[in-house]
Design a protein around this motif. Structure first.
Motif: not given
Length: 283
Positions: A16-18, A23-24, A29-36, A75-80
């Protein structure tokens, strides 16, 4: 440790993160979404192999320090973050403290409790707010000097407070205060406010010092108290401690036991008003 749920949660938060969210730079182009996976590992400061094993349900139990670093990296929220700790088999870290600020919604709830005395206190025993019935019953204390609003301090340092209670129950309330305070101080760890309160109490009360050194701990959740009111006479109240969203605040509600005369006495107090009912505060 719930390995499958932990692995799924980490993978979905990672996807879910880009890169720009953390800050990266983005190259091509990326084949899969999100961070590696290797990017998350670098952000956390762990080996890529260790992180891969987490997502593949093959890792040992991560430490709280590793989980905290993962929560920051993803980058999780407190609940996460708390959910991450639970999935990994650890108790979540302490939540945010509200200090002396009482949320407007909580103040509104106090006002709506017309037939039950209610108070908002910190976990250390500082009285922050109370409804009109609590003020009529126990007296006004929110307006006094900050250091004098603490119910534990008043119990051990102000002899007049104990006049509301039967003499043979004083030891019970003393132990109740000390055991509950012990738990709060431990949860706060190296908190200067908590440490300062304990030092102040030890200097002022030999009784407190003796009980404190016994190291009893019992978080107050509910109790029954008997008050010898100077005008209404004997009153019996059940107290229920309700947790608030803040880590350091509690809502304490007093209700008449079923079948007692206390409900009628409280109704009388509401009708008559504050003119002749100036007393001390509760435990």
């Amino acid at each position: 440790m719930d390995r499958s749920e932990l692995a799924d949660f980490l993978r979905r938060r990672r996807e879910g993160l880009r890169p720009r969210d953390v800050g990266l730079p983005v190259y091509g182009r990326r084949r899969t979404p999100g961070l590696r996976r290797e990017e998350v590992a670098a952000l956390v400061g762990m080996s890529t192999d260790y992180y891969v094993r987490l997502e593949q349900q093959r890792s040992p139990q991560p430490s709280p320090q590793v989980l905290a670093a993962l929560a920051r990296a993803l980058r999780l929220t407190d609940d996460e973050r708390d959910h991450l700790f639970v999935l990994a088999g650890h108790r979540p870290p302490a939540g945010h403290r509200a200090g002396d600020h009482v949320r407007p919604g909580l103040l509104a709830l106090l006002d709506q409790l017309e037939h039950a005395p209610a108070q908002v206190l910190t976990d250390l025993g500082d009285l922050l707010a109370q409804n009109s019935l609590a003020q009529l019953l126990f007296g006004g204390m929110c307006s006094v000097a900050e250091g004098e609003r603490n119910v534990v301090w008043r119990w051990f340092a102000d002899p007049d407070v104990r006049r509301l209670y039967l003499a043979d129950e004083h030891d019970y309330y003393s132990r109740l205060h000390v055991a509950d305070l012990r738990g709060a101080v431990a949860r706060r760890r190296t908190d200067p406010v908590a440490d300062g309160l304990v030092r102040r109490l030890r200097a002022a009360s030999a009784e407190f010092t003796v009980l404190w050194e016994e190291h009893d701990v019992a978080v107050r959740r509910h109790s029954r108290m008997r008050i010898q009111h100077p005008v209404l006479g004997p009153l019996e109240l059940d107290s229920e401690l309700l947790l608030t969203p803040a880590e350091d605040q509690r809502l304490l509600v007093f209700t008449p036991p079923p079948g007692s005369d206390t409900a009628a006495q409280l109704d009388l107090l509401r009708v008559v008003g504050p003119e002749r009912f100036e007393t001390s505060e509760p435990e």
